[in-house]
Design a protein around this motif. Structure first.
Motif, PDB file in Angstrom:
ATOM      1  N   ASP A 148       0.836  -1.196   0.000  1.00  0.00           N
ATOM      2  CA  ASP A 148       0.000   0.000   0.000  1.00  0.00           C
ATOM      3  C   ASP A 148       0.872   1.246   0.000  1.00  0.00           C
ATOM      4  O   ASP A 148       1.886   1.306   0.710  1.00  0.00           O
ATOM      5  N   ASP A 166      -4.627   7.149  -2.812  1.00  0.00           N
ATOM      6  CA  ASP A 166      -3.864   5.976  -2.382  1.00  0.00           C
ATOM      7  C   ASP A 166      -3.602   5.063  -3.567  1.00  0.00           C
ATOM      8  O   ASP A 166      -4.422   4.960  -4.491  1.00  0.00           O
ATOM      9  N   ARG A 181      -2.291   0.993  -4.570  1.00  0.00           N
ATOM     10  CA  ARG A 181      -2.114  -0.369  -4.075  1.00  0.00           C
ATOM     11  C   ARG A 181      -1.477  -1.203  -5.186  1.00  0.00           C
ATOM     12  O   ARG A 181      -1.893  -1.132  -6.351  1.00  0.00           O
TER      13      ARG A 181
END
Length: 686
Positions: free
Chosen positions: A253, A269, A271
């Motif tokens: 992550d 974000d 991933r």
């Protein structure tokens, strides 16, 4: 009667002689780059061997941990691309990494992430610095690293082990394996995990400004990793044959910091999900006293998916913005037959073939990628002259479906032959000299040719017009060894020179030529050939040991790099190392110390006709550990401190646009380590 007094002396001499022979018989055997397994002192190539005990004592979870204090090696890290290697001043796409002799598929950015190469099931690591192009073909220019996995001990009962590692930064690693001999078949299965909570250095946090002072981002990203392996093999006479499967999964992550453009209400974000798998069939062993056969066939698979999410920091909900993935696969078929005559000349030869068929597809690879086939047939011929001079020459016929390998131009005749020559002169029982030459050839990889990576921060495009790299490597060294049952000395003075034509590098794109949406993007790169590039270095390594009580190994090295993109100006860098061991007999505790100084290292280039550079500053790493065995050596406990000097980020200075991590764009500092940490590792075997 007068000679009776000599009997104790003769007996003592006989005992000492027998002990010295016993020590020689226990000398470790190496296989990387050899025609057949040989004792490490007999290899024509200089080899660094790191065994399982050393791995345990260093508390090394992965290959990054293991290599941080090795000479001629630098580890450069990035929170997205992982930890990449520089060897002999050459970047990682020119380093061949093998597992049980099988080439690994490189990771993102065309290099290996050393944090993904776990050591849970590895019994030793063999490192050869310098090219093995005849033996292993493309990529084996700067060096070759071979991770050799565990094998079962002879016996009918169950065998196995458990290990657990805890580190104060928030890293946890565990592994286990179990094996049994079933009617002559050895069956082994194992697995492991790693959980890391990530790390943000103080210097990184100081670059983030939010109203409440919160920092979500990290310069070492959180990740979870899982590994699994299965091996089935048996012995027929002197031949070993079997199958093995290896699997790796990583979920990483990359949390983003609050976005000022949305009043700090959202963050972006990322991933990353990585999968690796390798299936392997092998046969190796002696055909008779003079002949050896080594056959390996494998299929390797690598995929990585990148997902991006918009996160609502108020209610923690998230919305997926993008999902892109790439798949790389490789078939390897390799076999070598070696023979050595037991005559006065020790005539030896090797014949073999090496086939690598690579394919790629995905959202960030051009549709034109297709297959890249690299096929080689190789031979080596060696002999010993005058009882002291060992010589071995090699040739490799190379075919690549994308490139005309005739550019190698062997002997000016336009022949696609890679050549090598290794010499060893055994001057006397204490002194010997090595010298070597090797030609290198590296065809551009699929990423370098066909990458198409575009997002909010990156515009990295492959270049289908790249030329292959052609290289010459020269090496030489003088070596001294002396000792008895108590005192042992070793001194090695070595030097190398690598000259590469058309070295492939990432370079800054002319942003004015880009589509308007990408002209102000953070990272805009493409691959380009650098007409001339060279590295040269000299190293002095010494070692003294007093039996098994203590050992001291100081080292000093100097590296110089230059090329067309430095206007032939030399950029130098010093490094030094000191490794020590003390065996405290009474409580049976072994203390290990490993320190290394890394001098400033520059990334240079020409921008707007001017020579510019960005230099990573100097830093030192120092690890300490203590190990004790219990339960008749079945349980081994290690406690230690890593990075005693508390290094985190190292500043880059200069007017260059790029640092050593070219694919990340400009960064004022690079993460080197996550500060001072304590660790404990326990391993139990039965």
């Amino acid at each position: 009667m007068k000679k009776i007094w000599m009997l104790p002396l003769l007996a003592a001499y006989g005992t000492l002689h027998a002990q010295q022979n016993a020590v020689k018989d226990l000398e470790p055997v190496v296989v990387t780059g050899q025609g057949q397994p040989v004792k490490i002192s007999q290899s024509l190539f200089p080899i660094t061997l790191i065994d399982a005990r050393r791995i345990q004592e260093k508390g090394a979870v992965n290959l990054m941990d293991l290599l941080t204090t090795e000479m001629n090696v630098r580890i450069i890290s990035d929170n997205i691309l992982g930890s990449n290697i520089i060897m002999q001043g050459i970047t990682g796409q020119n380093v061949k990494i093998l597992v049980d002799g099988v080439p690994m598929i490189s990771g993102e950015g065309n290099e290996f992430d050393l944090q993904q190469l776990h050591l849970n099931q590895v019994e030793r690591v063999e490192i050869i610095q310098g090219p093995l192009s005849v033996e292993y073909g493309t990529n084996a220019l700067a060096g070759t690293i071979n991770l050799i996995t565990r094998k079962m001990k002879p016996g009918e009962g169950w065998q196995g082990g458990l290990a657990q590692y805890l580190e104060s930064v928030g890293q946890y690693n565990g592994s286990g394996w179990l094996g049994k001999n079933i009617k002559g078949w050895n069956l082994m299965a194992g697995g492991g995990y790693t959980w890391f909570g990530g790390f943000s250095s103080d210097s990184y946090k100081s670059t983030v400004s939010t109203p409440d002072g919160s920092v979500r981002g990290k310069n070492w990203n959180p990740k979870t990793q899982a590994t699994g392996n299965l091996k089935l093999y048996r012995k027929w006479g002197n031949l070993h044959a079997g199958l093995s499967l290896q699997y790796f999964n990583e979920l990483a992550d990359a949390p983003g910091n609050a976005d000022p453009g949305t009043a700090y209400l959202t963050a972006t974000d990322n991933r990353f999900v990585t999968n690796r798998a390798t299936a392997l069939a092998f046969i190796n062993g002696k055909l008779n006293d003079n002949s050896y056969l080594d056959v390996v066939n494998s299929y390797s698979y690598y995929d990585r998916t990148s997902e991006q999410y918009l996160v609502n920091l108020q209610n923690k909900s998230e919305k997926q913005m993008s999902n892109a993935g790439n798949i790389f696969s490789n078939w390897t078929f390799r076999a070598a037959y070696s023979h050595q005559q037991p005559d006065r000349y020790h005539l030896n030869y090797q014949l073999g073939y090496d086939v690598n068929l690579s394919n790629s597809e995905g959202d960030r690879v051009s549709a034109a990628a297709g297959m890249i086939n690299d096929i080689g047939v190789f031979t080596r011929l060696g002999a010993t002259f005058f009882g002291k001079l060992e010589a071995q020459g090699g040739l490799r016929y190379t075919y690549n479906n994308r490139y005309n390998a005739r550019e190698i131009n062997f002997l000016g005749a336009g022949l696609p032959l890679i050549s090598s020559l290794q010499l060893r002169w055994n001057i006397n029982e204490h002194w010997y000299m090595r010298a070597g030459y090797a030609r290198g050839f590296r065809a551009p990889s699929q990423r370098e040719l066909f990458q198409d990576f575009r997002n909010a921060n990156h515009y990295i495009i492959g270049n289908p017009d790249l030329n292959p790299e052609l290289a010459h490597n020269y090496s030489a060294g003088i070596h001294y060894k002396s000792g008895d049952i108590r005192h042992n000395w070793k001194i090695n003075l070595t030097a190398f020179l690598n000259h590469i034509r058309d070295k492939i590098e990432l370079v800054e794109l002319d942003r004015a030529t880009l589509p308007p949406a990408y002209q102000t993007i953070n990272v805009a790169r493409t691959y380009q050939n650098i007409p001339e590039f060279s590295t040269r270095g000299i190293n002095l390594d010494m070692a003294y040991s007093y039996g098994d009580r203590w050992q001291l190994k100081p080292s000093l090295g100097y590296l110089s790099r230059s090329g067309s993109n430095s206007m032939q100006q030399q950029f130098g860098s010093w490094e030094a190392g000191l490794q020590g061991m003390y065996n405290w007999k009474l409580p049976a505790v072994r203390f290990i110390s490993a320190w290394k100084y890394n001098g400033p290292l520059a990334q240079f280039g020409i921008n707007d006709g001017k020579l510019t550079d960005r230099t990573l500053g100097a830093y030192s790493l120092w690890d300490l550990s203590a190990t004790r065995s219990f339960l008749a050596n079945q349980l081994m406990l290690t406690i230690g401190i890593k990075n005693l000097l508390n290094v985190t980020d190292v500043v880059q200075t200069g007017d260059g646009k790029d640092g050593l991590m070219l694919r990340s764009g400009f960064k004022p500092a690079l993460p080197v380590a996550w500060g001072r940490t304590a660790f404990i590792r326990a391993a139990y075997t039965f």
